[in-house]
Design a protein around this motif. Structure first.
Motif, mmCIF file in Angstrom:
data_model
loop_
_atom_site.group_PDB
_atom_site.id
_atom_site.type_symbol
_atom_site.label_atom_id
_atom_site.label_comp_id
_atom_site.label_asym_id
_atom_site.label_seq_id
_atom_site.Cartn_x
_atom_site.Cartn_y
_atom_site.Cartn_z
ATOM 1 N N ASP A 112 50.047 37.652 43.376
ATOM 2 C CA ASP A 112 48.815 37.976 44.158
ATOM 3 C C ASP A 112 47.681 37.345 43.820
ATOM 4 O O ASP A 112 47.230 36.974 42.628
ATOM 5 C CB ASP A 112 48.772 39.669 43.901
ATOM 6 C CG ASP A 112 49.697 40.354 44.484
ATOM 7 O OD1 ASP A 112 50.217 39.959 45.220
ATOM 8 O OD2 ASP A 112 49.692 41.635 44.006
ATOM 9 N N PRO A 113 46.816 36.863 44.948
ATOM 10 C CA PRO A 113 45.592 36.286 44.566
ATOM 11 C C PRO A 113 44.548 36.969 44.191
ATOM 12 O O PRO A 113 44.519 38.382 44.120
ATOM 13 C CB PRO A 113 45.197 35.697 45.973
ATOM 14 C CG PRO A 113 45.933 36.776 47.012
ATOM 15 C CD PRO A 113 47.081 37.315 46.269
ATOM 16 N N VAL A 114 43.441 36.502 43.451
ATOM 17 C CA VAL A 114 42.129 36.960 43.155
ATOM 18 C C VAL A 114 41.070 36.777 44.217
ATOM 19 O O VAL A 114 40.793 35.622 44.352
ATOM 20 C CB VAL A 114 42.007 36.736 41.592
ATOM 21 C CG1 VAL A 114 40.299 37.299 41.402
ATOM 22 C CG2 VAL A 114 42.725 37.306 40.805
ATOM 23 N N LYS A 115 40.485 37.692 44.629
ATOM 24 C CA LYS A 115 39.312 37.543 45.579
ATOM 25 C C LYS A 115 38.245 38.459 45.043
ATOM 26 O O LYS A 115 38.420 39.518 44.749
ATOM 27 C CB LYS A 115 39.831 37.876 47.098
ATOM 28 C CG LYS A 115 40.869 36.748 47.427
ATOM 29 C CD LYS A 115 41.116 37.072 49.041
ATOM 30 C CE LYS A 115 42.196 36.373 49.481
ATOM 31 N NZ LYS A 115 42.707 36.573 51.068
ATOM 32 N N PRO A 116 36.963 37.901 45.325
ATOM 33 C CA PRO A 116 35.836 39.123 44.897
ATOM 34 C C PRO A 116 35.771 40.186 46.162
ATOM 35 O O PRO A 116 36.134 39.968 47.015
ATOM 36 C CB PRO A 116 34.649 38.272 45.286
ATOM 37 C CG PRO A 116 34.966 37.054 46.089
ATOM 38 C CD PRO A 116 36.573 36.831 45.843
ATOM 39 N N GLN A 117 35.166 41.119 45.592
ATOM 40 C CA GLN A 117 35.030 42.315 46.561
ATOM 41 C C GLN A 117 34.057 42.128 47.522
ATOM 42 O O GLN A 117 33.059 41.519 47.199
ATOM 43 C CB GLN A 117 34.970 43.682 45.350
ATOM 44 C CG GLN A 117 35.615 43.884 44.588
ATOM 45 C CD GLN A 117 37.091 44.359 45.028
ATOM 46 O OE1 GLN A 117 37.335 45.155 46.133
ATOM 47 N NE2 GLN A 117 38.215 43.712 44.708
ATOM 48 N N PRO A 118 34.243 42.568 48.925
ATOM 49 C CA PRO A 118 33.438 42.432 49.717
ATOM 50 C C PRO A 118 31.916 43.134 49.652
ATOM 51 O O PRO A 118 32.090 44.131 48.870
ATOM 52 C CB PRO A 118 34.092 43.014 50.937
ATOM 53 C CG PRO A 118 35.100 43.893 50.316
ATOM 54 C CD PRO A 118 35.532 43.324 49.161
ATOM 55 N N ASP A 148 32.550 38.549 36.053
ATOM 56 C CA ASP A 148 31.531 38.052 37.188
ATOM 57 C C ASP A 148 31.353 39.339 37.920
ATOM 58 O O ASP A 148 32.268 40.164 38.361
ATOM 59 C CB ASP A 148 32.078 37.053 37.923
ATOM 60 C CG ASP A 148 31.146 36.482 39.275
ATOM 61 O OD1 ASP A 148 30.268 37.261 39.501
ATOM 62 O OD2 ASP A 148 31.333 35.188 39.487
ATOM 63 N N PRO A 149 29.954 39.670 38.340
ATOM 64 C CA PRO A 149 29.614 40.819 39.059
ATOM 65 C C PRO A 149 30.553 40.994 40.314
ATOM 66 O O PRO A 149 30.756 42.114 40.752
ATOM 67 C CB PRO A 149 28.081 40.961 38.745
ATOM 68 C CG PRO A 149 27.913 40.185 37.870
ATOM 69 C CD PRO A 149 28.711 39.262 37.825
ATOM 70 N N ALA A 150 30.505 39.865 40.872
ATOM 71 C CA ALA A 150 31.350 39.848 42.023
ATOM 72 C C ALA A 150 32.808 40.452 41.934
ATOM 73 O O ALA A 150 33.397 40.725 43.368
ATOM 74 C CB ALA A 150 31.321 38.453 42.649
ATOM 75 N N TYR A 151 33.367 40.081 40.667
ATOM 76 C CA TYR A 151 34.617 40.717 40.795
ATOM 77 C C TYR A 151 34.631 42.005 39.998
ATOM 78 O O TYR A 151 35.926 42.159 39.330
ATOM 79 C CB TYR A 151 35.609 39.466 39.821
ATOM 80 C CG TYR A 151 35.679 38.383 40.615
ATOM 81 C CD1 TYR A 151 36.877 38.115 41.413
ATOM 82 C CD2 TYR A 151 34.689 37.525 40.544
ATOM 83 C CE1 TYR A 151 37.029 36.800 42.207
ATOM 84 C CE2 TYR A 151 34.884 36.088 41.465
ATOM 85 C CZ TYR A 151 35.857 36.091 42.133
ATOM 86 O OH TYR A 151 36.376 34.724 42.918
#
Length: 398
Positions: free
Chosen positions: A392-398, A169-172
């Motif tokens: 650790d969690p996975v979160k999309p980059q801002p 996903d480009p968001a990640y």
């Protein structure tokens, strides 16, 4: 009558003998036209063969403890059980959909890896070297044949990887993903995790429901030397299986995929012999792994390791290590066990782990079901949810 134990075994032996004897006695007594006699005799042969297969199945079930009851055999293993943390039951143990995992509040977890006082994270450089080539396996997995440079171990299709949808996903695009290494039983293959266990499908479902972090899954062969079960141990002057898994395979994955290099993002999970491996490697390599789930796993190594003396066996025993050399880094272990497991000591051993280190060990206690895939699959939602709380969690980059 239970499908296990001597009453069932003796009944199966009697039937397996009675079938051929009855066939012999009745062979020439069958009456009717020739087609009827032929069908009747074939039926007697078929019944005799079925009774022989029944005896074989009973013996195998008794030896491996696959099914503890008829309900278990039919796939009804009851509820998945409850997680016990610090002598208190955590209801269900499955994160509620919609939660922003990991919160660390439901079972004492620490989102920076493991459980316990937070220690400074020592940055680990990504290992240098070329990417490992992986080929497609089935619809959603990758597979490779890899030989570890330190251990010299490896074989054909010994490492399999599943990448969550978020990975592409480009968001990640700039996100490093946490990893859960998956271990089969012995004898077993990594393919079981993406086949009968369907570990990737269950994780995909949980991620979509926001009940788990999207981990990269890496299934690894725990017995790269065929016919030799080392309990994931570095044997003196022998196979270095712990090094193969914890150092060679881990470094290869770090080079090849966009995964974290911090220990706080690395976990393990295994069933049966793979469960023993997950627990013992966690306490032996706390600098590299933060959490592990052992399903129906022993807490002490088997005969091959015991050949090298009690001191060596102790250093490869999860229970002994927790009692005598508990890791200084924060680690967390979930020991899943059924009261009906055929070994008879799996649940007792899991509770012994918790007694030795209640600040480290949670117990997922189940009342029904024996030592089989249906039980382990039933634990997957709780296992992935629990790992999401401790890695650790996975979160999309801002």
């Amino acid at each position: 009558m239970s499908p296990t134990g001597w009453p069932m075994t003796l009944t199966a032996i009697f039937l397996a003998v009675a079938g051929p004897v009855a066939t012999y006695l009745l062979w020439n007594r069958v009456r009717g036209p020739r087609p009827v006699r032929a069908v009747s005799r074939l039926a007697m042969i078929g019944v005799s063969q079925a009774l022989a297969i029944l005896l074989f199945g009973v013996v195998v079930n008794n030896y491996y403890g696959l099914y503890a009851s008829w309900d278990d055999l039919l796939g009804d293993t009851g509820s998945p059980g409850v997680i016990i943390h610090d002598d208190k039951i955590v209801a269900g143990g499955v994160p509620t959909p919609g939660l922003d995992l990991p919160s660390g509040s439901r079972s004492g977890g620490d989102s920076r890896g493991g459980r316990g006082p937070v220690v400074p994270v020592v940055p680990r450089d990504r290992p240098a070297g070329p990417d490992q080539r992986f080929d497609r396996y089935g619809d959603d997995a990758l597979v490779t044949s890899f030989t570890g440079p330190k251990s010299g171990l490896g074989g054909q299709n010994d490492v399999m990887v599943w990448l969550p949808p978020q990975y592409n996903d480009p968001a990640y695009a700039d996100t490093n993903f946490p990893v859960v290494m998956l271990f089969p039983g012995y004898p077993g293959t990594p393919q079981t995790w993406f086949g009968n266990m369907a570990g990737q499908k269950e994780l995909a479902r949980l991620v979509q429901a926001k009940a788990s972090t999207p981990f990269v899954l890496a299934a690894v062969n725990i017995s790269p030397v065929k016919g030799v079960n080392t309990d994931c141990t570095d044997i003196p002057d022998g196979p270095q299986v712990a090094t193969y898994i914890a150092e060679d395979v881990r470094s290869m994955l770090e080079r090849t995929f966009r995964v974290t290099t911090d220990r706080s993002g690395w976990g393990m999970m295994g069933y049966s012999e793979g469960g023993l491996c997950a627990g013992k490697l966690l306490v032996q390599y706390p600098q590299d792994f933060a959490a592990a789930v052992q399903m129906s796993g022993d807490v002490r190594p088997g005969g091959y390791v015991n050949r090298y003396g009690p001191d060596f066996a102790n250093r490869n025993s999860t229970l002994w290590m927790l009692r005598n050399h508990k890791p200084h880094q924060p680690v967390a272990l979930l020991a899943a066990a059924s009261a009906e497991d055929a070994s008879g000591t799996v649940l007792t051993d899991a509770l012994s782990l918790q007694s030795a280190a209640p600040d480290v060990v949670d117990v997922l206690k189940k009342e029904h079901g024996s030592h089989n895939t249906e039980v382990w699959k039933q634990w997957l939602p709780q296992a992935y949810g629990w790992l999401s709380e401790h890695l650790d969690p996975v979160k999309p980059q801002p």
